[in-house]
Design a protein around this motif. Sequence first.
Motif, mmCIF file in Angstrom:
data_model
loop_
_atom_site.group_PDB
_atom_site.id
_atom_site.type_symbol
_atom_site.label_atom_id
_atom_site.label_comp_id
_atom_site.label_asym_id
_atom_site.label_seq_id
_atom_site.Cartn_x
_atom_site.Cartn_y
_atom_site.Cartn_z
ATOM 1 N N LYS A 1 50.819 38.832 54.222
ATOM 2 C CA LYS A 1 49.787 39.185 55.121
ATOM 3 C C LYS A 1 48.665 39.785 54.269
ATOM 4 C CE LYS A 1 51.402 37.011 58.401
ATOM 5 N NZ LYS A 1 51.065 35.685 58.967
ATOM 6 N N GLN A 2 49.302 40.769 53.546
ATOM 7 C CA GLN A 2 48.458 41.398 52.549
ATOM 8 C C GLN A 2 47.618 40.646 51.360
ATOM 9 O OE1 GLN A 2 47.394 44.767 52.374
ATOM 10 N NE2 GLN A 2 46.085 44.391 50.825
ATOM 11 N N ILE B 1 40.819 36.915 51.983
ATOM 12 C CA ILE B 1 39.787 36.946 52.940
ATOM 13 C C ILE B 1 38.576 37.906 52.572
ATOM 14 C CG2 ILE B 1 39.358 37.501 55.390
ATOM 15 C CD1 ILE B 1 41.402 36.070 56.311
ATOM 16 N N MET B 2 39.089 38.915 52.136
ATOM 17 C CA MET B 2 38.116 39.964 51.689
ATOM 18 C C MET B 2 37.327 39.360 50.480
ATOM 19 S SD MET B 2 40.355 43.451 52.033
ATOM 20 C CE MET B 2 39.263 44.425 51.386
ATOM 21 N N LEU B 3 38.060 38.914 49.611
ATOM 22 C CA LEU B 3 37.528 38.044 48.532
ATOM 23 C C LEU B 3 36.160 37.134 49.047
ATOM 24 C CD1 LEU B 3 36.676 37.987 45.357
ATOM 25 C CD2 LEU B 3 38.862 36.275 45.599
ATOM 26 N N ALA B 4 36.651 36.277 49.936
ATOM 27 C CA ALA B 4 35.811 35.217 50.571
ATOM 28 C C ALA B 4 34.550 35.866 51.108
ATOM 29 C CB ALA B 4 36.743 34.280 51.507
ATOM 30 N N ASN B 5 34.866 36.912 51.862
ATOM 31 C CA ASN B 5 33.825 37.738 52.405
ATOM 32 C C ASN B 5 32.780 38.225 51.725
ATOM 33 O OD1 ASN B 5 33.931 37.272 55.254
ATOM 34 N ND2 ASN B 5 34.871 39.408 55.605
ATOM 35 N N LEU C 1 35.662 34.921 59.526
ATOM 36 C CA LEU C 1 36.471 35.733 58.474
ATOM 37 C C LEU C 1 37.004 37.204 59.021
ATOM 38 C CD1 LEU C 1 35.044 34.485 55.114
ATOM 39 C CD2 LEU C 1 37.199 33.793 56.103
ATOM 40 N N GLU C 2 35.981 37.888 59.284
ATOM 41 C CA GLU C 2 36.001 39.032 59.946
ATOM 42 C C GLU C 2 37.216 39.049 61.031
ATOM 43 O OE1 GLU C 2 34.313 42.365 59.290
ATOM 44 O OE2 GLU C 2 34.528 41.146 57.493
ATOM 45 N N ASN C 3 37.332 37.978 61.915
ATOM 46 C CA ASN C 3 38.062 38.066 63.072
ATOM 47 C C ASN C 3 39.413 37.905 62.487
ATOM 48 O OD1 ASN C 3 35.955 38.601 65.119
ATOM 49 N ND2 ASN C 3 35.559 36.311 65.519
ATOM 50 N N ARG C 4 39.581 37.048 61.499
ATOM 51 C CA ARG C 4 40.754 36.675 60.884
ATOM 52 C C ARG C 4 41.380 37.841 60.073
ATOM 53 N NH1 ARG C 4 45.482 35.019 61.420
ATOM 54 N NH2 ARG C 4 46.563 34.250 59.579
ATOM 55 N N GLU D 1 42.965 40.085 62.675
ATOM 56 C CA GLU D 1 44.299 39.386 63.146
ATOM 57 C C GLU D 1 45.195 39.783 61.989
ATOM 58 O OE1 GLU D 1 43.690 35.285 63.649
ATOM 59 O OE2 GLU D 1 42.320 35.790 65.571
ATOM 60 N N LEU D 2 44.996 39.480 60.887
ATOM 61 C CA LEU D 2 46.178 39.646 59.723
ATOM 62 C C LEU D 2 46.485 41.426 59.521
ATOM 63 C CD1 LEU D 2 44.519 37.585 56.779
ATOM 64 C CD2 LEU D 2 46.795 37.216 57.929
ATOM 65 N N LEU D 3 45.421 42.177 60.025
ATOM 66 C CA LEU D 3 45.656 43.567 59.645
ATOM 67 C C LEU D 3 46.696 43.887 61.001
ATOM 68 C CD1 LEU D 3 42.210 45.449 59.093
ATOM 69 C CD2 LEU D 3 44.410 45.384 57.738
#
Length: 259
Positions: A168-169, A175-179, A219-222, A225-227
């Motif tokens: 998950k990390q 996702i953070m990179l994509a954002n 992406l923020e929502n995902r 969820e991952l957190l």
Amino acid sequence: MSDMEMTTTNTALANETEADKLARLAAEINTIKAQTLAVVQNATLEIGKRLIQAKGAVGHGNWSAWLADNVDYSERTAQNIISIYERFGNGQQKLFGATADPEQVAKLNRTQMLTLMSIKDEETCFNFMEEHKDDLQDMSKRELEAAIKELNEVKVQKDEAERGAAEKQAQLEKIMLANANLNVEMDKLQEQLKEAGDNKELSILKEKLAEMEKQYIDLENRAGELLEEKDKYSKLYNEAQGAAMESQTRLEEIGRAHV
């Protein structure tokens, strides 16, 4: 023993009380038990050493027949003895990782050593032995099997939780990179909007910006969820740690009960 020493010994035995007699007999029995344990354990290790040598000498495909014809062992029995020797009796010192304490090993019987072999990872086995060095030698086969079963179950739970949290990390970092990349593109698009000429170009840029904003929100929502999923795995890991501590406490209670 001289005649005088025999007379002295016989006189002492004749004069001992029942309590003294029982204490003497218990001491003698325990001495014989310890001597027998040492003999059996040493024999097991020495046989294991020689089985390894024999296995290397008989040639491929001849091992099972050689065992049956010469030492009346099945392959499984032979492998058990070899495994005991390789883990507890080869005397190898490693530069890194846990090793078995020779003094502790000397106090284990063959059944206990074989039961400890069910801990597949050698270093985990030696760590387990170190953690329970005060009570291990007094544990019955059933108690030891139960402790090892619990250890293995807890280890599986911890490994799964740790692996899940790591996955998950890794997804969260992607996702953070994509954002971050999307933010850069959105900033560029905002600049293009300021410089846009005709209405058609402006309309296309606005559509692109709206799509990017939607992607950003997704992406923020995902990420959220991952957190939550990562937190779930972290909680499972902590629960497994707690179970390991409870197991340790129970084993210590078993050890005290044998004292």
